[in-house]
Write an enzyme that holds these catalytic residues in place. Structure first.
Site, PDB file in Angstrom:
ATOM      1  N   ASP A 186     -17.877  13.799 -30.964  1.00 37.15           N
ATOM      2  CA  ASP A 186     -18.130  15.129 -30.400  1.00 37.15           C
ATOM      3  C   ASP A 186     -18.144  16.221 -31.458  1.00 37.15           C
ATOM      4  OD1 ASP A 186     -15.420  14.904 -30.973  1.00 37.15           O
ATOM      5  OD2 ASP A 186     -14.790  14.869 -28.888  1.00 37.15           O
TER       6      ASP A 186
ATOM      7  N   ASN B  32      -4.469  14.951 -21.060  1.00 38.95           N
ATOM      8  CA  ASN B  32      -4.972  14.904 -19.682  1.00 38.95           C
ATOM      9  C   ASN B  32      -5.839  13.663 -19.442  1.00 38.95           C
ATOM     10  OD1 ASN B  32      -7.280  15.496 -21.086  1.00 38.95           O
ATOM     11  ND2 ASN B  32      -7.697  17.448 -20.086  1.00 38.95           N
TER      12      ASN B  32
ATOM     13  N   HIS C 114      -8.356  12.596 -21.398  1.00 43.60           N
ATOM     14  CA  HIS C 114      -9.758  12.625 -21.847  1.00 43.60           C
ATOM     15  C   HIS C 114      -9.981  11.701 -23.041  1.00 43.60           C
ATOM     16  CE1 HIS C 114      -8.942  16.317 -24.662  1.00 43.60           C
ATOM     17  NE2 HIS C 114      -9.084  15.253 -25.410  1.00 43.60           N
TER      18      HIS C 114
ATOM     19  N   GLU D 175     -13.648  15.399 -20.046  1.00 41.89           N
ATOM     20  CA  GLU D 175     -12.473  15.915 -19.354  1.00 41.89           C
ATOM     21  C   GLU D 175     -12.354  15.275 -17.968  1.00 41.89           C
ATOM     22  OE1 GLU D 175     -10.518  17.440 -21.091  1.00 41.89           O
ATOM     23  OE2 GLU D 175     -11.341  19.101 -22.227  1.00 41.89           O
TER      24      GLU D 175
HETATM   25  O1  F6P Z   1      -5.065  13.218 -31.508  1.00 38.05           O
HETATM   26  P1  F6P Z   1      -4.871  14.504 -30.803  1.00 38.05           P
HETATM   27  O2  F6P Z   1      -4.933  15.678 -31.744  1.00 38.05           O
HETATM   28  O3  F6P Z   1      -3.695  14.508 -29.913  1.00 38.05           O
HETATM   29  O4  F6P Z   1      -6.163  14.695 -29.888  1.00 38.05           O
HETATM   30  C1  F6P Z   1      -6.447  13.836 -28.844  1.00 38.05           C
HETATM   31  C2  F6P Z   1      -7.836  14.036 -28.342  1.00 38.05           C
HETATM   32  O5  F6P Z   1      -8.206  15.371 -28.349  1.00 38.05           O
HETATM   33  C3  F6P Z   1      -9.436  15.570 -29.012  1.00 38.05           C
HETATM   34  O6  F6P Z   1      -9.179  16.000 -30.302  1.00 38.05           O
HETATM   35  C4  F6P Z   1     -10.271  16.549 -28.282  1.00 38.05           C
HETATM   36  O7  F6P Z   1      -9.491  17.475 -27.701  1.00 38.05           O
HETATM   37  C5  F6P Z   1     -10.079  14.245 -28.988  1.00 38.05           C
HETATM   38  O8  F6P Z   1     -11.076  14.120 -29.940  1.00 38.05           O
HETATM   39  C6  F6P Z   1      -8.900  13.367 -29.151  1.00 38.05           C
HETATM   40  O9  F6P Z   1      -9.178  12.128 -28.636  1.00 38.05           O
END
Ligand code: F6P
Length: 264
Positions: free
Chosen positions: A67, A135, A137, A142
């Protein structure tokens, strides 16, 4: 879905790097799907260390990231392109032309369609690395994302905006839209490696692994994938009701692998 509960975030990174090393040993020109966020940073450090020890080469590898924020130029300090350059690409022998990340400044609809075409034209993704949002995702899919979704523009959930605001300076513009691979796009990867560490992810890990298949937890779609490995540390795995079972599977798998390695 196989689940490994590792002892520490360092072990999560090292087990994940083992998988990638094994793939590259038999397929030097593999196509890797990569993720951003804090979780995969330790994995990228481990891959860089193995590259420096000549255990790994990325010379023929192609990558596709999940993304990118809409509205940020690739060279913007908070773009996912900048993140990947700093955390991995600038520190290994990958050909920059083989690294693909959606361009957040292009028309999102056209960029999303072109991204799908590029993935397909390079034979699809061999191994997709995923993090996990609190959450549930994956990528920026989302809760309530269609399980059949393809690469497209998505509005970030408030929880995600809050979670990711730590990467932005106070008062700095933070995009609320992103281009993300869809859930169906992710599920087409031949192998999936989802990593989660820390107690903040424990509930999402439980819902993903043990909850019903549901758009309210996009990661639960991975239950349908025939080759998904979830590697969590003990904190992220702390709410799994089958902890003991997952631990036993790991012991048995390690035994099998040792036996394989010691075969003449
Ligand atoms: O590893 P983190 O920083 O907890 O993020 C978890 C998720 O959030 C994101 O950075 C997007 O919000 C994703 O790419 C990733 O899978």
């Amino acid at each position: 879905m196989q689940v490994i509960i590792a002892g520490s975030p360092g072990e999560v990174a090292s087990l994940a790097a083992d998988r990638i090393e094994r793939l590259l040993a038999r397929h030097k020109a593999a196509v890797l799907g990569l993720a951003t966020g804090s979780t995969p940073i330790a994995l990228y450090q481990e891959l860089i260390a193995r590259y420096h020890r000549n255990q790994l080469s990325f010379r023929e590898v192609t990558t596709f990231n999940l993304d990118e924020y809409v509205g940020l130029a690739p060279e913007h300090p908070q773009s996912y392109r900048t993140f990947m350059q700093r955390q991995l690409f600038d520190r290994i022998d990958i050909d920059p032309r083989n690294t693909h990340i959606p361009n957040g400044q292009h028309c999102p609809t056209e960029e999303a369609a072109a991204y799908e075409t590029r993935i397909r034209s390079l034979g699809g993704i061999d191994l997709q690395v995923l993090g996990l949002g609190r959450n549930g995702h994956i990528g920026f899919n989302e809760p309530c994302s269609s399980l059949h979704s393809r690469t497209r523009i998505k509005t970030l959930a408030e929880a995600t905006v809050r979670d990711n605001s730590r990467f932005f300076e106070p008062g700095e513009f933070m995009p609320k839209l992103a281009i993300t691979m869809g859930i169906a796009t992710i599920l087409e990867a031949r192998q999936i490696l989802l990593l989660a560490t820390g107690s903040a992810k424990a509930e999402a890990v439980r819902t993903m692994v043990e909850g019903p298949l549901s758009a309210s937890c996009p990661a639960s779609a991975l239950q349908q994938h025939p080759n998904t490995l979830v590697i969590v540390d003990s904190e992220a795995g702390s709410q799994l009701s089958q902890c003991e079972y997952h631990r036993r599977v790991k012991i048995e798998t390690d035994r099998l692998m040792d036996a394989e390695r010691s075969r003449p």
